[in-house]
Design an enzyme around this catalytic site. Structure first.
Site, PDB file in Angstrom:
ATOM      1  N   CYS A 140       0.800  -1.356  -0.011  1.00  0.00           N
ATOM      2  CA  CYS A 140      -0.197  -0.001   0.058  1.00  0.00           C
ATOM      3  C   CYS A 140       0.991   1.313   0.075  1.00  0.00           C
ATOM      4  CB  CYS A 140      -0.974   0.156   1.189  1.00  0.00           C
ATOM      5  SG  CYS A 140      -0.086   0.060   2.703  1.00  0.00           S
ATOM      6  N   HIS A 159      -2.501   1.103   7.106  1.00  0.00           N
ATOM      7  CA  HIS A 159      -2.826   1.231   5.546  1.00  0.00           C
ATOM      8  C   HIS A 159      -3.197   2.410   4.872  1.00  0.00           C
ATOM      9  CE1 HIS A 159      -4.251  -0.814   2.061  1.00  0.00           C
ATOM     10  NE2 HIS A 159      -5.329  -0.101   1.946  1.00  0.00           N
ATOM     11  N   HIS A 173      -5.671   2.101  -4.321  1.00  0.00           N
ATOM     12  CA  HIS A 173      -4.821   1.409  -3.274  1.00  0.00           C
ATOM     13  C   HIS A 173      -4.617  -0.077  -3.631  1.00  0.00           C
ATOM     14  CE1 HIS A 173      -7.884  -0.927  -0.784  1.00  0.00           C
ATOM     15  NE2 HIS A 173      -8.342  -0.899  -1.894  1.00  0.00           N
TER      16      HIS A 173
END
Length: 354
Positions: free
Chosen positions: A268, A316, A328
């Site tokens: 990520c 994240h 993402h």
């Protein structure tokens, strides 16, 4: 209805259709009740419980990935510092050897002249011109000797400092390598546990599991949109923000691989850091450091290119691309994709080019 609301409605409609098309058959029927004579066996977990457990494992793997990436980044920095210090030590040793050689030459010259520099011998002359010249030479010789000795002392002190710094950086390097190894072990263990849980499901159940993930995301996104969060978000991306968005969306379809920074796969924060690097604005490597170091922005002030940090531990990150959506890299087993910006728990928003 303007373009922004149309796009937001389209995202919501797509998610709703995904939910409406979910098969209604149950894949994990409860086992038959045991006979009174036989003890009841362990109750099988529902698919929703399995989904939550898998999600928790991948969340922990994501946090460990952040720790791994940070340790790797610091190890690279310390390796570079050690190389520079080693070069400084070599240069310092060469300089000390030269200064000692010069000091030795001065000492040998004094020995050959009976302990008196040439200027001092001229000072004994009856000739006034030779006398004054001798005074100047003695003064110059003394200054030169002091200069050599002073420089030698300073260089030796510098060399000692370089050596201590190199030793300190080496210890830090080894500590970060140890952190990397521990984080790697945790990541592999958690991913293996999640994959094991998935592998125990039937094919139909795995398909239903994916649908449950989508349902959970849709439910969270719908709640976020229902809160009115998107109503005030109507800002244009900066020039660099547009470049970052273009880079990130061009990676859609590439697999998530923990620790990866492209070009074939990403995690990520590998995706977001490389997107902004491509836009000419280097940012921290990990989502936690992006959250810690970059300027914080209110959700209502968000614009395309900004980074949305998720979960309480900032484990994240996704890039906002406008109209309530992000791009993402979700987790192992998934590819870089688009998702609703509110489909996960939002910790906050940061702006790399404020």
């Amino acid at each position: 209805m303007n373009r922004r609301h149309c796009a937001a409605a389209a995202i919501t409609l797509v998610c709703a259709l995904a939910v409406l098309t979910v098969p209604t058959q149950a894949f994990a029927a409860p086992p038959p009740s045991p006979s009174p004579a036989a003890p009841a066996g362990p109750q099988r977990k529902s698919l929703e419980e399995v989904r939550e457990e898998i999600d928790a494992l991948y969340r922990k793997a994501g946090a460990a990935t952040d720790a791994y990436n940070l340790a790797e980044e610091r190890a690279e920095k310390q390796s570079g510092e050690i190389v520079k210090l080693a070069q400084a030590i070599v240069a310092g040793q060469a300089k000390i050897a030269d200064l000692k050689s010069r000091a030795g030459a001065q000492a040998r010259e004094q020995y050959r002249t009976g302990g008196l520099p040439p200027g001092a011998q001229m000072m004994l002359s009856d000739d006034p011109r030779l006398f004054m010249d001798g005074v100047n030479r003695v003064w110059q010789g003394q200054q030169a000797a002091k200069g050599v000795l002073g420089e030698l002392t300073r260089t030796q002190e510098d060399l000692e400092t370089y050596t201590k710094d190199a030793s300190s950086n080496w210890k830090k390097l080894e500590a970060n390598r140890l952190k990397q190894a521990k984080a790697k072990k945790r990541i592999n263990g958690q991913i293996a546990a999640a994959k094991k849980l998935e592998s125990q499901l039937e094919k139909e159940e795995r398909a239903r599991l994916l649908e449950l993930e989508q349902e959970a995301e849709y439910k969270a996104q719908t709640a976020w949109l229902g809160s009115g969060a998107l109503k005030e978000i109507n800002r244009e991306a900066s020039t660099r923000g547009k470049k970052a968005v273009a880079f990130a969306t061009a990676q859609i379809g590439k697999p998530y691989v923990w620790g990866a920074e492209g070009p074939g796969s990403y995690d990520c924060s590998g995706l977001t850091s490389q997107a902004w690097a491509a836009a000419g604005r280097p940012i921290p490597r990990t989502s936690q450091e992006q959250w810690r170091q970059l300027p914080h922005i209110a959700v209502k002030d968000m614009r395309p290119g900004d980074l949305i940090i998720y979960h309480g531990d900032a484990s994240h990150v996704g890039m906002y691309i406008g109209d309530g959506a992000i791009v993402h890299a979700p987790r192992p087993g998934r590819n870089v994709t688009l998702a609703g910006a509110g489909s996960m728990e939002i910790l906050g928003v940061v702006r790399p080019d404020r």
